[in-house]
Design an enzyme around this catalytic site. Sequence first.
Site, PDB file in Angstrom:
ATOM      1  N   ASP A 298       0.878  -1.167   0.000  1.00 14.09           N
ATOM      2  CA  ASP A 298       0.000   0.000   0.000  1.00 14.09           C
ATOM      3  C   ASP A 298       0.918   1.221   0.000  1.00 14.09           C
ATOM      4  O   ASP A 298       1.529   1.555   1.021  1.00 14.09           O
ATOM      5  CB  ASP A 298      -0.889  -0.012   1.244  1.00 14.09           C
ATOM      6  CG  ASP A 298      -1.795   1.211   1.338  1.00 14.09           C
ATOM      7  OD1 ASP A 298      -1.627   2.152   0.528  1.00 14.09           O
ATOM      8  OD2 ASP A 298      -2.654   1.230   2.232  1.00 14.09           O
TER       9      ASP A 298
ATOM     10  N   ASN B  90       3.235   3.898 -11.702  1.00 14.21           N
ATOM     11  CA  ASN B  90       1.851   4.099 -12.111  1.00 14.21           C
ATOM     12  C   ASN B  90       0.861   4.305 -10.970  1.00 14.21           C
ATOM     13  O   ASN B  90      -0.175   4.939 -11.163  1.00 14.21           O
ATOM     14  CB  ASN B  90       1.405   2.892 -12.947  1.00 14.21           C
ATOM     15  CG  ASN B  90      -0.087   2.837 -13.144  1.00 14.21           C
ATOM     16  OD1 ASN B  90      -0.658   3.637 -13.873  1.00 14.21           O
ATOM     17  ND2 ASN B  90      -0.737   1.891 -12.469  1.00 14.21           N
TER      18      ASN B  90
ATOM     19  N   TYR C 213      -5.379  16.840  -7.600  1.00 11.66           N
ATOM     20  CA  TYR C 213      -5.013  15.793  -8.549  1.00 11.66           C
ATOM     21  C   TYR C 213      -4.180  16.381  -9.679  1.00 11.66           C
ATOM     22  O   TYR C 213      -3.120  15.843 -10.034  1.00 11.66           O
ATOM     23  CB  TYR C 213      -6.264  15.116  -9.109  1.00 11.66           C
ATOM     24  CG  TYR C 213      -5.953  14.033 -10.122  1.00 11.66           C
ATOM     25  CD1 TYR C 213      -5.523  12.771  -9.691  1.00 11.66           C
ATOM     26  CD2 TYR C 213      -6.069  14.255 -11.490  1.00 11.66           C
ATOM     27  CE1 TYR C 213      -5.211  11.778 -10.602  1.00 11.66           C
ATOM     28  CE2 TYR C 213      -5.767  13.265 -12.409  1.00 11.66           C
ATOM     29  CZ  TYR C 213      -5.339  12.027 -11.959  1.00 11.66           C
ATOM     30  OH  TYR C 213      -5.038  11.043 -12.870  1.00 11.66           O
TER      31      TYR C 213
ATOM     32  N   LYS D 274      -0.151  15.551 -10.644  1.00 12.90           N
ATOM     33  CA  LYS D 274       0.336  15.077 -11.937  1.00 12.90           C
ATOM     34  C   LYS D 274       1.296  16.089 -12.574  1.00 12.90           C
ATOM     35  O   LYS D 274       2.213  15.708 -13.304  1.00 12.90           O
ATOM     36  CB  LYS D 274      -0.839  14.772 -12.859  1.00 12.90           C
ATOM     37  CG  LYS D 274      -1.680  13.587 -12.367  1.00 12.90           C
ATOM     38  CD  LYS D 274      -0.837  12.340 -12.183  1.00 12.90           C
ATOM     39  CE  LYS D 274      -1.635  11.135 -11.762  1.00 12.90           C
ATOM     40  NZ  LYS D 274      -0.785   9.913 -11.621  1.00 12.90           N
TER      41      LYS D 274
ATOM     42  N   THR E 288     -10.806   2.948 -17.324  1.00 13.53           N
ATOM     43  CA  THR E 288     -10.290   2.097 -16.251  1.00 13.53           C
ATOM     44  C   THR E 288     -11.264   2.158 -15.077  1.00 13.53           C
ATOM     45  O   THR E 288     -12.285   2.835 -15.132  1.00 13.53           O
ATOM     46  CB  THR E 288      -8.906   2.560 -15.769  1.00 13.53           C
ATOM     47  OG1 THR E 288      -9.039   3.832 -15.112  1.00 13.53           O
ATOM     48  CG2 THR E 288      -7.934   2.687 -16.934  1.00 13.53           C
TER      49      THR E 288
END
Length: 269
Positions: A65, A91, A156, A160, A191
């Site tokens: 984790d 990833n 988020y 990135k 996904t």
Amino acid sequence: MTNTSKLGTALVTGASSGIGATYAEKLAKRGYDLVLVARDADRLKALAGRLTSEHGIKADVLRADLSQRADVLAVDRRLREDGSITLFVNNAGIGPKGPLLKADPDYLDQMVDLNVTAANRLAIAAAQAFVARGQGAIVNIASAVALAAEFFSGTYAASKAFVLALTEALAAELKDTGVRIQAVLPGYTRTEIFDRVGGSMDNLDPNSVMEVGDLVDAALVGLDRGELVTMPSLADTQLYETYTTARGGLRPYLSLNKPAIRYGVVAGV
């Protein structure tokens, strides 16, 4: 019993589903052995068993984790100590549940822990290990929202953007070391990530959603071609080159000893 792959071993984080699992599939097909990393050990074991059977490669499972420091350190050690690892697919990550003004700060902290802190630690571990070995490749999964933060949830997008900046900075240090690095900037990709945060791909324009297999195929072509930044949906690469050229034009003005005249500040007064 399988033989050790001539390509070496690819360690893939977030490998239990989505982009990570698809990378594992495509890399196994190419002939890489695998170390599969994620929280869901049962799914990893099932994937490892299938890929071993179908492609004749070796696939190890490392349950971790990556929002937990001890687990990050375990993966760090594997990258540094396993000399067979020649490719690292960085990833693992989680997506937003909505706009920041309605977000749970604890969830955002978890996102930073995973998308930034763990990604940073493992990218650097891989870079240092690969430089010592004189070869290797790092694939950092960023996002197209790194270039358009105003259109998406801020933490988020910022996480990135961090991954993209980290990749660019490491690329400068990795020059002439024999180690390659790539940032992949997906757009919407089909996904489980939307389902996990309570959303649905059904609410998106289907013309904006890429199939995950197509995404990874394009990203691997970009890696083969030596691209630093791969945006699979971008047809005209001149657009990105224009963007980076314009950004480079700011460089002489990033740090000077006096404020710009347009502010009307008399230096030293």
